[in-house]
Structure formats: structure tokens, C-alpha cells
Design a protein around this motif. Structure first.
Motif, PDB file in Angstrom:
ATOM      1  N   GLY A 293       2.759  37.534  31.940  1.00  0.00           N
ATOM      2  CA  GLY A 293       2.213  36.411  31.165  1.00  0.00           C
ATOM      3  C   GLY A 293       3.248  35.346  30.825  1.00  0.00           C
ATOM      4  O   GLY A 293       2.902  34.233  30.473  1.00  0.00           O
ATOM      5  N   GLY A 294       4.522  35.692  30.894  1.00  0.00           N
ATOM      6  CA  GLY A 294       5.591  34.731  30.645  1.00  0.00           C
ATOM      7  C   GLY A 294       5.872  34.416  29.185  1.00  0.00           C
ATOM      8  O   GLY A 294       6.655  33.514  28.885  1.00  0.00           O
ATOM      9  N   PHE A 295       5.271  35.151  28.248  1.00  0.00           N
ATOM     10  CA  PHE A 295       5.453  34.844  26.822  1.00  0.00           C
ATOM     11  C   PHE A 295       6.916  34.930  26.405  1.00  0.00           C
ATOM     12  O   PHE A 295       7.439  34.037  25.737  1.00  0.00           O
ATOM     13  N   TYR A 296       7.585  36.014  26.795  1.00  0.00           N
ATOM     14  CA  TYR A 296       8.987  36.176  26.402  1.00  0.00           C
ATOM     15  C   TYR A 296       9.892  35.239  27.202  1.00  0.00           C
ATOM     16  O   TYR A 296      10.859  34.708  26.654  1.00  0.00           O
ATOM     17  N   ASP A 297       9.605  35.005  28.476  1.00  0.00           N
ATOM     18  CA  ASP A 297      10.407  34.063  29.270  1.00  0.00           C
ATOM     19  C   ASP A 297      10.385  32.674  28.644  1.00  0.00           C
ATOM     20  O   ASP A 297      11.419  32.013  28.533  1.00  0.00           O
ATOM     21  N   ARG A 298       9.202  32.217  28.233  1.00  0.00           N
ATOM     22  CA  ARG A 298       9.098  30.883  27.610  1.00  0.00           C
ATOM     23  C   ARG A 298       9.872  30.856  26.284  1.00  0.00           C
ATOM     24  O   ARG A 298      10.519  29.863  25.966  1.00  0.00           O
ATOM     25  N   LEU A 299       9.803  31.938  25.532  1.00  0.00           N
ATOM     26  CA  LEU A 299      10.514  32.008  24.258  1.00  0.00           C
ATOM     27  C   LEU A 299      12.023  31.936  24.479  1.00  0.00           C
ATOM     28  O   LEU A 299      12.722  31.152  23.829  1.00  0.00           O
TER      29      LEU A 299
END
Length: 189
Positions: A137-143
Motif C-alpha cells: 500500500g505504500g503507507f510507510y514508504d510515503r511516511l
């Protein structure tokens, strides 16, 4: 991308095949390693915040750590494509989020990023370089791309069988600073 998807599914299947007892024992062992680390770590200062998570699909259960009253805790709430971090104590009310994961209520106080000392990051798998395989989902990458989040120490949390030789990496992937498993630290912080 296909390689990443295949590895993700293999590791999730292996994790979900654990018996409830194995899952609990491995989770408790991991919590013990983290607790020993926190007791001696200079990374976490008094009155500062450790960000954690609520388990999903038999991820390691870190809930026992929330009982350590000497630390301040924060947990995520999924809002659109981002994670908002809220202060948390075990007595705080929770609700199910859009992925079925427990989350703090929207009115729970937000964690000031400048007070965060450490992030415990859920992962499907990790490798010796510190790269993490998530759910996609990329949530942590974006963070982690955002300042000041990128400078906060990040520890991947997995069961030892999910420490793999190599995670397929994309250009935007940011390596973790440490990896802790039920067998101990694979990458020390």
C-alpha cells in the motif's frame, strides 16, 4: 514486481500457518527482545514517544509493550493514503479501520513528530540490507520520504522466518535502521 508479489504471498501464508500458540510464543519472545533493548537503549529519551502498531493477519503482536508505562506510545490511524499517529494508552477506546485493523478514534490526540524517538514498523519480510517488504500500500514508504520522519530510527518487526536473503527493491524504498525478530536482532540499531 511479480517477484515481490510472490514473496509477499509466501511469507504471509507461512505466518498465517502458525498455530495460535506458536504465534503467541513468537510474539512474546519478540516483545522480550524489544523490552531488553528499550531498557538499555539511549535512542529513547524520557517523555518521548515510540510509535508502534496493532497486529493484522498474524503479524507479531506487540500489545504487551503498551503496558510498559515508562514509555509514551503512538499508534497509526489510516486517513486516505497517509498514516496519522495518535498518542495511545491501553485504556483508550479503539475502532476498526478501513482494513479491519484496530485504530485510535479520530479525536485521540496526535503525536508531535518532534517528540518521536523510535518507530516499530510492521513488515511481511526484511533482508540484511534493512529493506522491508510490506503489503504494497505504500503507507510507510510515503511516511519515511517526508522530513522529519526519514531521520527517526526505524525498526522492522518480523518473525525470524521472514528474514530473507533479499527483498526486491523499488527506487522509492527506504531501508530500515534495524530488524528485530523472535530470535533476536538481525540488524542492530
Amino acid at each position: 514486481m511479480e517477484e515481490k508479489k510472490k514473496l509477499r504471498q509466501e511469507l504471509i501464508n507461512q505466518r498465517e500457518a502458525l498455530s495460535k500458540q506458536e504465534w503467541q510464543e513468537k510474539s512474546l519472545a519478540l516483545c522480550e527482545h524489544l523490552q531488553q533493548f528499550l531498557a538499555h537503549a539511549t535512542v529513547v529519551s524520557p517523555q518521548r514517544i515510540i510509535l508502534s502498531y496493532f497486529y493484522f493477519r498474524q503479524e507479531p503482536n506487540l500489545d504487551p509493550l503498551f503496558e510498559l508505562k515508562q514509555y509514551n506510545w503512538g499508534v497509526p490511524r489510516c486517513v486516505g493514503e497517509t498514516l496519522n499517529w495518535h498518542c495511545y494508552q491501553p485504556s483508550d477506546p479503539l475502532e476498526k479501520g478501513k482494513f479491519g485493523i484496530r485504530e485510535p478514534k479520530p479525536e485521540a490526540p496526535l503525536c508531535p513528530v518532534e517528540k518521536v524517538d523510535l518507530i516499530l514498523v510492521p513488515a511481511v519480510g526484511c533482508d540484511h540490507r534493512g529493506y522491508r517488504l510490506g503489503y504494497g500500500g505504500g503507507f510507510y514508504d510515503r511516511l519515511f520520504e517526508q522530513s522529519p520522519w526519514r531521520d527517526i530510527p526505524k525498526v522492522g518487526i518480523i518473525f525470524d522466518f521472514a528474514f530473507v536473503p533479499k527483498v526486491p527493491v523499488e527506487a522509492w524504498d527506504i531501508p530500515l535502521d534495524g530488524v528485530c525478530t523472535d530470535c533476536g536482532w538481525r540488524i542492530s540499531l
